[in-house]
Design an enzyme around this catalytic site. Structure first.
Site, PDB file in Angstrom:
ATOM      1  N   HIS A 165     -22.255  -1.130  45.092  1.00 28.20           N
ATOM      2  CA  HIS A 165     -21.444  -2.218  44.540  1.00 28.20           C
ATOM      3  C   HIS A 165     -21.898  -2.702  43.177  1.00 28.20           C
ATOM      4  CE1 HIS A 165     -18.487  -2.795  47.572  1.00 28.20           C
ATOM      5  NE2 HIS A 165     -19.358  -2.941  48.545  1.00 28.20           N
ATOM      6  N   ASP A 172     -18.528   3.212  47.856  1.00 30.49           N
ATOM      7  CA  ASP A 172     -18.594   1.833  47.349  1.00 30.49           C
ATOM      8  C   ASP A 172     -19.623   1.685  46.237  1.00 30.49           C
ATOM      9  OD1 ASP A 172     -17.622  -0.477  50.038  1.00 30.49           O
ATOM     10  OD2 ASP A 172     -16.557   1.111  48.978  1.00 30.49           O
ATOM     11  N   ASN A 201     -14.126   2.826  50.390  1.00 30.62           N
ATOM     12  CA  ASN A 201     -12.832   2.144  50.287  1.00 30.62           C
ATOM     13  C   ASN A 201     -12.668   1.428  48.942  1.00 30.62           C
ATOM     14  OD1 ASN A 201     -14.833   0.361  51.494  1.00 30.62           O
ATOM     15  ND2 ASN A 201     -13.210  -1.148  51.606  1.00 30.62           N
ATOM     16  N   HIS A 202     -13.785   1.222  48.231  1.00 26.92           N
ATOM     17  CA  HIS A 202     -13.662   0.594  46.922  1.00 26.92           C
ATOM     18  C   HIS A 202     -13.419   1.596  45.802  1.00 26.92           C
ATOM     19  CE1 HIS A 202     -14.464  -3.782  47.302  1.00 26.92           C
ATOM     20  NE2 HIS A 202     -14.815  -3.385  48.515  1.00 26.92           N
ATOM     21  N   HIS A 232     -20.492   0.454  54.514  1.00 24.29           N
ATOM     22  CA  HIS A 232     -19.306  -0.406  54.610  1.00 24.29           C
ATOM     23  C   HIS A 232     -19.571  -1.836  55.059  1.00 24.29           C
ATOM     24  CE1 HIS A 232     -15.002  -0.919  54.538  1.00 24.29           C
ATOM     25  NE2 HIS A 232     -14.824  -0.938  55.841  1.00 24.29           N
ATOM     26  N   ASP A 283      -0.923  -4.071  28.861  1.00 19.26           N
ATOM     27  CA  ASP A 283      -1.713  -3.589  27.729  1.00 19.26           C
ATOM     28  C   ASP A 283      -3.101  -4.225  27.719  1.00 19.26           C
ATOM     29  OD1 ASP A 283      -0.183  -5.727  25.156  1.00 19.26           O
ATOM     30  OD2 ASP A 283      -1.049  -6.146  27.118  1.00 19.26           O
ATOM     31  N   SER A 288      -4.226  -7.087  27.356  1.00 24.35           N
ATOM     32  CA  SER A 288      -4.575  -7.951  26.239  1.00 24.35           C
ATOM     33  C   SER A 288      -5.256  -9.221  26.732  1.00 24.35           C
ATOM     34  CB  SER A 288      -3.316  -8.326  25.480  1.00 24.35           C
ATOM     35  OG  SER A 288      -2.432  -8.991  26.381  1.00 24.35           O
ATOM     36  N   ASN A 292      -1.256 -23.789  23.445  1.00 28.62           N
ATOM     37  CA  ASN A 292      -0.928 -23.714  22.021  1.00 28.62           C
ATOM     38  C   ASN A 292       0.535 -23.348  21.771  1.00 28.62           C
ATOM     39  OD1 ASN A 292      -1.061 -21.117  22.875  1.00 28.62           O
ATOM     40  ND2 ASN A 292      -2.459 -20.400  21.298  1.00 28.62           N
ATOM     41  N   GLU A 308      -8.288 -18.284  30.636  1.00 26.01           N
ATOM     42  CA  GLU A 308      -8.253 -19.738  30.494  1.00 26.01           C
ATOM     43  C   GLU A 308      -7.603 -20.376  31.699  1.00 26.01           C
ATOM     44  OE1 GLU A 308      -7.984 -21.165  25.927  1.00 26.01           O
ATOM     45  OE2 GLU A 308      -6.175 -21.386  27.153  1.00 26.01           O
TER      46      GLU A 308
END
Lengths: 789, 162
Positions: A226, A253, A285-286, A524, A703, A705, A743, A752
């Protein structure tokens, strides 16, 4: 002889001394003081008498010592037992919340799947839905070279990390480990190159690795890592790195939750390339890109590789699907990530196309008996009204290799066009069922399917044979990666995780006999000592991420297996802080973290809690008894925790007669947003589902961003609110959206937004450090020297 | 009279809930059974301070035919009796302090690890080496390796529930 008058002490508790030993002790104790007094008073004492007296009092003194010792022993043993109890329920808290997080994840998939297969979006909704799923396009092989070409990525002069040339050498690999230890980052050019080589290599591997100790070698097996690089480095330090003499099996994992998942992958893949016959990787599983969206790996990659992160993730998606499913050692020991079920068949598993296993099929399975797990199919929409876009994404979505996506419900024949408004009724029925899944004996799939099947006509499909095979394959893989052992006999669906099953000792016995094996090694599940045997020592759980829940919560372990195939465990614990503490002592610290996490959960359910309390408070006094408090809290939270015991930590406001002021109490756990807007229950709901929300946001933010548009936000929230069967007016959503877009530029900064939901009180290690359970938008930098601890 | 009876019933029901809560923390399979080795932890955590001997007697009383398991059906009434009769009351803080003072012959205000070890492992219901090591790590001050018992008592004493 002296007659010593004894004045028994009154005990400080004000009650009668009930314990005879204590009383006796009191007497002896006061004897001592009496003797001192007498000695001072009668300084003239005959010697003969003095010897007698001394002897007498020596005996008493000795008795006093014994009694003193006994008292202290009793007291200390009680303290130890209480600490043990605290450790238990702290563990229990973490596990409950961890698993309920996984459940929420599964619910999300259910929701997305249902959307995919069962409705036609109206024109504005359409964009969002196709938006959501376009992200999951899988490139055709022909496009690969173009898309993953690393050749035109330039490595700048100032780059101070390692440079790799291919074919990779051992020196370079060791150098890579060293570089990561020194916190360097590998340049994306080399990452892509390395991943491409890895992918080529993995394609050649069978579904089940078969290896041998070759009469002399010891094989080292590691469990879940992990993203905790420190643990991997510790294992290499203690055990040596992989080599021809030192073969390794890594049991899945590798990523998520910790902050160095990509580094771990790069190390493991490098060793795989330089020692192809001595390093084996099993899928966990991860190793699944949808899970990664929620549990931090996607975010880690995108943060560390801002420009090429998306490509890296796409390539990893492919790589994950090509990871082998299991490893067999000396034809006797099976190593896999999750576990088995009563239908696991290695010969079936050896034959599947592991990278291409389909989850969706064409026929509904309405005949399955109630006790067994249902994996019914999703309908494929062939409605000609549907948009090209959505139709094509449908197909692509099906081919996506995520294994955690359980099929939603519906058949081709009964497909109907619905818009968002219409299917909210259906979803209402769905979600009510889904809220019942806490009980182990119920099957989430069963109840949901039974209800909905009543509304549909069962279909008969001509390609049901193929579909049965596909279903079976998919289910077998899911079992391998998600199952957990249980102590009772039998096999039942694992609705805590949402995938795989719980399997009992009889299933183990049968499975081992059928396949002529003697031991199953799996991972697991986090274990306090890093490993644990069960099923008559025929199943070994191995977990290699120490301090998984928090510093001091558990040790990690790895296993060495020689030709005698007797497992030999080595335990360790990363971090210097824990070295001086015993496991019991670190309970306090872990406990604090667990409680912090728990308080977050309690906060998220404030309104429901108040409702529950009111039911016990018919006279509207604002007070409830402890017993009632515990019942109310459990009825809302459904985590199965010992609330009475947790009371001391969770409830700091008590009245004198032991009643609890519940309004006061629920106000204790608040986040700053709510403090500013105390009446906003919308925020509370947002908070509760913030992890799911964040996951959806990140899917929508194609994208990467870090921003989504107001419109997308609105649509996302609307979809989610239908799913949660909430009443939300469009105005309320718009208001919220506008407030969050501080903004006013028409876009929302996801980070945020998530930041707004931090709780106001002191940040715990969990909050500031890794995003383990909540998947909140915390940065993944580990904190050194946390003043809280 | 009716009121008294009611409140007595309420008390018993409260006690039952407490016992159940502690029991369930160790009932991993949710089948109302716990491993007999966990009984001591459960009894202690309910605020009792039994002697080892009492504990052994109690466990043999509630254990299911030497199977190593204890069922709630037997445990609940036995434990209720223990709690209602205050069979293993807590040790008052001042008594504990006196106990330490007795051992602290020179009245230094603290104990050396060797002193404590001698008493804990040789007298009364002796500690095993493991228990002793654990106790020293837990209680000894890190710098001077002294056991300042006065501070420890207030830190480590339970907050009684009943």
């Amino acid at each position: 002889m002296f007659n010593v008058k004894l004045k028994p002490h009154r005990s400080g508790s004000g009650g009668k001394l009930k314990c005879p030993t204590s009383k006796l002790f009191q007497i002896f104790y006061s004897c001592r003081t009496e003797v001192n007094k007498l000695e001072t008073k009668y300084h003239q004492i005959w010697e003969r008498d003095l010897t007698q007296i001394n002897k007498y009092f020596l005996k008493i003194h000795h008795k006093a010592y014994i009694l003193a010792a006994v008292l202290i022993q009793r007291w200390y043993r009680q303290y130890v037992a209480r600490t043990e109890m605290r450790r238990r329920y702290t563990w229990h808290i973490f596990q409950s919340i961890e698993y309920s997080g996984e459940q929420a994840q599964i619910k999300l998939y259910n929701f997305l799947g249902y959307l995919m297969d069962n409705f036609t979006p109206s024109s504005n909704e359409r964009n969002l839905i196709s938006h959501i799923f376009r992200e999951n396009e899988v490139c055709q092989d022909a496009e690969w070279e173009r898309y993953f070409c690393y050749k035109n990525i330039e490595v700048p002069e100032i780059y101070s990390g390692p440079h790799l040339t291919f074919p990779l050498t051992v020196e370079q690999t060791v150098g890579l480990v060293e570089a990561f230890r020194n916190k360097k980052q590998l340049h994306s050019r080399y990452v892509l190159q390395l991943l491409l080589e890895t992918w080529k290599r993995l394609r050649m591997l069978p579904n089940i690795n078969r290896i041998s100790t070759c009469q002399s070698k010891e094989i080292t097996i590691c469990g879940d890592l992990h993203g905790q690089l420190e643990d991997l480095l510790l294992i290499f330090y203690k055990n040596g790195m992989p080599s021809l003499e030192k073969p390794y099996v890594f049991n899945g994992d590798f990523v998520d939750r910790g902050r160095d998942s990509i580094e771990i992958l790069l190390i493991l893949f490098s060793f795989l390339l330089v020692y192809p016959s001595d390093v084996y990787l099993n899928r966990g599983n991860h190793e699944d890109h949808i899970v990664n969206l929620r549990y931090g790996f996607t975010k880690e990659v995108l943060t560390k590789y801002k420009m090429h992160g998306k490509r890296i993730l796409k390539l990893l998606q492919k790589i994950f699907s090509w990871l082998p499913l299991a490893t067999v050692i000396d034809q006797k020991v099976l190593v896999l990530h999750g576990g088995i079920s009563d239908t696991t068949d290695l010969s079936v598993l050896a034959r599947v196309d592991r990278h291409n296993v389909r989850k969706t099929t064409r026929a509904a399975d309405s005949q399955t008996p109630p006790k067994r797990r249902h994996m019914s199919s999703a309908g494929v929409s062939i409605d000609s009204d549907m948009d090209e876009d959505v139709c094509s994404t449908n197909k692509l979505f099906q081919r996506r290799a995520s294994l955690t996506y359980p099929k939603p419900l519906g058949t081709r024949d009964s497909f109907q066009n619905r818009s968002l408004q219409d299917f909210s009724d259906r979803l209402k029925a769905n979600t009510e069922d889904e809220l019942e899944i806490r009980r182990r004996r119920q099957s989430i799939f069963n109840s949901g399917i039974n209800r909905l099947e009543n509304n549909m006509s069962p279909s008969v499909s001509s390609d049901s044979v193929n579909s049965d095979n596909a279903k079976e394959e998919w289910r077998q893989i899911l079992d391998l990666l998600w199952s957990d052992p249980m102590t009772q006999d039998g096999c039942m669906p694992n609705e805590v995780r949402g995938g795989g099953c719980y399997w009992g000792p009889d299933v183990t016995e049968d499975f081992l006999n059928r396949h002529n094996l003697q031991l199953i090694i799996r991972s697991h599940e986090c274990k306090q000592d890093g490993y644990e045997f069960c099923h008559n020592r025929k199943v070994l759980t191995l977990f290699s991420a120490s301090n998984y829940y928090d510093v001091g919560s558990n040790r990690g372990a790895y296993v060495k297996l020689g030709p005698d195939l007797v497992p030999y465990m080595i335990q360790y614990q990363a971090s210097s802080m824990t070295r001086e503490l015993t496991v019991r002592q670190s309970v306090g610290r872990t406990e604090r973290s667990a409680l912090k996490v728990l308080r977050e959960q309690l906060f998220a359910h404030r309104s429901d809690l108040i409702c529950a309390f009111k039911k016990f408070d018919s006279n509207n006094t604002g007070l409830v008894s402890l017993t009632d408090w515990a019942s109310a809290v459990e009825s809302v939270m459904r985590l199965g925790l010992p609330w009475r015991m947790l009371r001391y930590q969770l409830v700091t406001c008590k009245t004198s007669d032991g009643m609890i002021d519940y309004y006061d109490w629920t106000n204790q756990n608040t986040c700053k947003e709510v403090l500013q807007r105390p009446t906003c229950s919308l925020l509370e709901t947002l908070y509760r589902h913030r992890s799911t929300l964040e996951t959806i946001f990140r899917i929508v933010d194609t994208d990467n961003s870090g921003f989504i548009t107001i419109e997308d936000f609105r649509q996302t929230w609307k979809l989610l609110s239908v799913y949660l069967k909430m009443e939300i007016t469009d105005d309320a959503i718009s208001d919220l959206a506008v407030t969050i877009d501080s903004n006013q530029d028409g876009s929302i900064d996801i980070d945020e937004f998530m930041e707004a939901f931090r709780l106001t009180d002191k940040k715990s290690r969990l909050e500031r450090g890794r995003s383990m359970f909540m998947g909140t938008a915390n940065d993944l930098t580990k904190l050194e020297g946390d003043p809280n601890i | 009279m009716a009121e008294n009876k009611q409140s007595a019933e309420a008390i018993v029901s409260d006690v039952h809930k407490k016992i159940r809560a502690a029991f369930e923390a160790f009932d991993f399979e949710s089948n109302n059974t716990v491993d007999a080795r966990e009984i001591s932890t459960i009894v202690y955590s309910l605020g009792c301070f039994p002697f080892q001997k009492d504990l052994h007697d109690f466990i043999s009383q509630v254990e299911e035919n030497h199977s190593g398991y204890v069922h709630l059906d037997k445990f609940l009434p036995a434990m209720t009796k223990v709690l209602m009769e205050h069979k293993f009351p807590p040790i008052p803080e001042d008594l504990l302090l006196q106990a330490f003072e007795v051992l602290d012959k020179e009245k230094k205000g603290y104990l050396e690890p060797e002193e404590l070890t001698k008493y804990m492992t040789q007298e009364g219901e002796p500690f095993t080496q493991e228990e002793m090591d654990e106790m020293l790590t837990a209680l000894a001050d890190h710098e001077k390796n002294h056991i300042y018992y006065k501070d420890l008592i207030s830190q480590l004493t339970i907050d009684p529930d009943m």
